[in-house]
Scaffold this motif. Structure first.
Motif, short mmCIF file in Angstrom:
data_model
loop_
_atom_site.label_atom_id
_atom_site.label_comp_id
_atom_site.label_asym_id
_atom_site.label_seq_id
_atom_site.Cartn_x
_atom_site.Cartn_y
_atom_site.Cartn_z
N ALA A 1 1.09 4.03 -2.97
CA ALA A 1 0.66 5.66 -2.58
C ALA A 1 1.92 6.48 -3.08
O ALA A 1 1.54 7.61 -3.50
CB ALA A 1 0.58 5.67 -1.32
N LYS B 1 0.81 -1.14 0.07
CA LYS B 1 0.14 -0.02 -0.01
C LYS B 1 0.89 1.21 0.10
O LYS B 1 0.54 2.47 -0.91
CB LYS B 1 -0.91 0.00 1.14
N GLN B 2 2.05 1.21 0.80
CA GLN B 2 2.72 2.49 0.91
C GLN B 2 3.54 2.67 -0.37
O GLN B 2 3.61 3.90 -0.68
CB GLN B 2 3.84 2.23 1.98
#
Length: 476
Positions: free
Chosen positions: A199, A195-196
């Motif tokens: 993003a 997810k990081q």
């Protein structure tokens, strides 16, 4: 149908000696010098070559439904390719969906595998838990010859086994005398890192190893080892790729814990620079989990194999073509994870192991065949050259070479992660169940010739081991 292998040097897990090997009705029935061939027997002249046990790949995924697609090698094409490379048996994985009956999934995989060209067994994955799973593990072990169960510590929101599942399943494995195996990666950490990275706009294959750093594997391996320690069950860790995971295994072994380690041919030879390739297709072709690591991890893995801390070599053969990999062109988390390798494993291990002096010829036999047979209760039916064993044999030419290429391999995939490597040491002939199925480039694999390998559990050993543990505990 009888077959005589004449004139070769029999090479097993302990020594080498000159002998003929006579096979009849799928079994080895005589070993000795100057054996007479009965009328009608097929003769294979081994000449100055080795005769070795057929390879066993303890980690394959044929025909696997995964990440929205299905692996491109089915049980026939994948096992046929294995025969061309000297692998005569596989242990594949039944992977139930969460909430799916283990028995239902097992019978589905058995149906798919009926087309197999070589013998096969199954590990069954535990992907969820309730009383029905507990019960069906017993049915699989006692009635269907499943003596090992798989646990994915990765793939959150899909097939990941959390600590509660690990504890319950490990306990049940102990009761049954079955061996638990784990894919060791911290699934929560992987999920958060993915997810990081997305993003941050890092969406290509280069993000894949960043989302699964070595510490993620090391943590999970250590956690699985310690859970197994508390419960008192042996443990097998698949595709060890990171030095941190190897260290967890070494520590446990030094403390007397029974922990087995597996390493993939790819993790021994390929480094993480492949993910930096500017060509998406080439970079994505290498996406598998755990990912390929920096070179220092390869050095550590070779030492682990040499020292006996790692016991088996496998491929995690799970092939996806370029079009399938393209599903993740804009999101690396959607690239189907998997690489091929069943056809090349043994040549790679000989070339980079024996030819470099890292392994002796007998150690090569151990790590490509015999150790897997022993650990997964197939020995001495498999992994041995002795009277009564299955006639799964390879005439191994240690001096011949071939260049690996997707243009010439038999795997049903349009990319080979070992492309262009010239290897010394090849299977010149492969015999499976007493039949010549590969000879000098001629593949004679038969659809459906493979047989299911029912395996007994290790219940007597487990009972003795736990009595010893109990005695030690009460004494202290």
């Amino acid at each position: 149908m009888s077959l005589l292998i004449r004139g070769g040097t029999v090479l097993d897990a302990t020594h080498a000696y000159r002998a003929d090997v006579f096979c009849d009705h799928g079994k080895i029935v005589q070993i000795g010098q100057n054996l007479d061939a009965p009328a009608g027997a097929q003769i294979v002249d081994a000449g100055d070559r080795y005769v070795i046990p057929g390879g066993i790949d303890p980690h394959t995924h044929m025909e696997l439904p995964f990440m929205g697609t299905v692996a491109s090698d089915d049980f026939f094409s994948g096992t046929a390719a294995g025969l061309a490379g000297g692998t005569t048996s596989i242990i594949d994985f039944v992977i139930p969906n969460p909430q799916q009956s283990l028995l239902e999934a097992f019978h589905t995989w058995r149906g798919w595998a009926q087309k197999s060209a070589s013998d096969y067994a199954f590990h069954v994955a535990v992907t969820w838990w309730d009383e029905s799973v507990n019960r069906e593990m017993g049915v699989l072990a006692n009635e269907h010859g499943v003596s090992s169960f798989k646990h994915f510590m990765a793939y959150k929101n899909a097939i990941m086994a959390d600590d509660e599942i690990l504890v319950n399943s490990f306990r049940r494995a102990l009761e049954l005398g079955a061996l638990p195996t784990v894919h060791a990666e911290n699934g929560e950490l992987v999920f958060q890192l993915q997810k990081q990275l997305l993003a941050q706009g890092i969406t290509g294959p280069a993000a894949h190893p960043l989302s699964r750093p070595p510490a993620v594997e090391g943590e999970a391996a250590n956690r699985a080892v310690r859970i197994a320690e508390v419960i008192g069950v042996p443990l097998y860790i698949v595709h060890v790729s990171a030095q941190q995971a190897l260290q967890a295994i070494e520590r446990a072994q030094s403390e007397g814990q029974r922990v087995f380690g597996e390493v993939l041919a790819g993790h021994l030879l390929i480094d993480d620079s492949v993910y930096l390739d500017s060509d998406f297709t080439r970079a994505a072709a290498h996406v598998m989990s755990p990912p390929f690591r920096a070179k220092e991890h390869q050095d550590a893995l070779w030492k682990g194999l040499q020292s006996g801390h790692l016991h088996t070599t496998a491929t995690d053969h799970c092939s996806f073509c370029a079009l399938q990999k393209a599903a993740g062109r804009d999101d690396f988390t959607k690239i189907p994870n998997g690489c091929a390798g069943i056809e090349d494993r043994m040549s790679l291990l000989w070339h980079y192991g024996v030819e470099t002096g890292r392994l002796t010829p007998s150690e090569f036999v151990q790590v490509t065949s015999t150790n897997a047979a022993r650990i997964f209760n197939l020995y001495p039916r498999k992994g041995a050259i002795e009277v009564g064993a299955d006639a799964d044999l390879v005439v191994w030419d240690a001096n011949a070479t071939r260049t690996i290429s997707a243009k010439t391999h038999h795997q049903n995939v349009d990319f080979n992660v070992f492309e262009g490597r010239t290897v010394k040491g090849i299977a010149s002939q492969t015999i499976a169940a007493g039949k010549l199925v590969w000879s000098a480039g001629d593949l004679r694999a038969e659809r459906g010739a493979g047989q299911y390998l029912s395996r007994k559990t290790f219940a007597p050993y487990f009972e003795a081991n736990n009595k010893r543990r109990a005695a030690n505990s009460s004494a202290s």
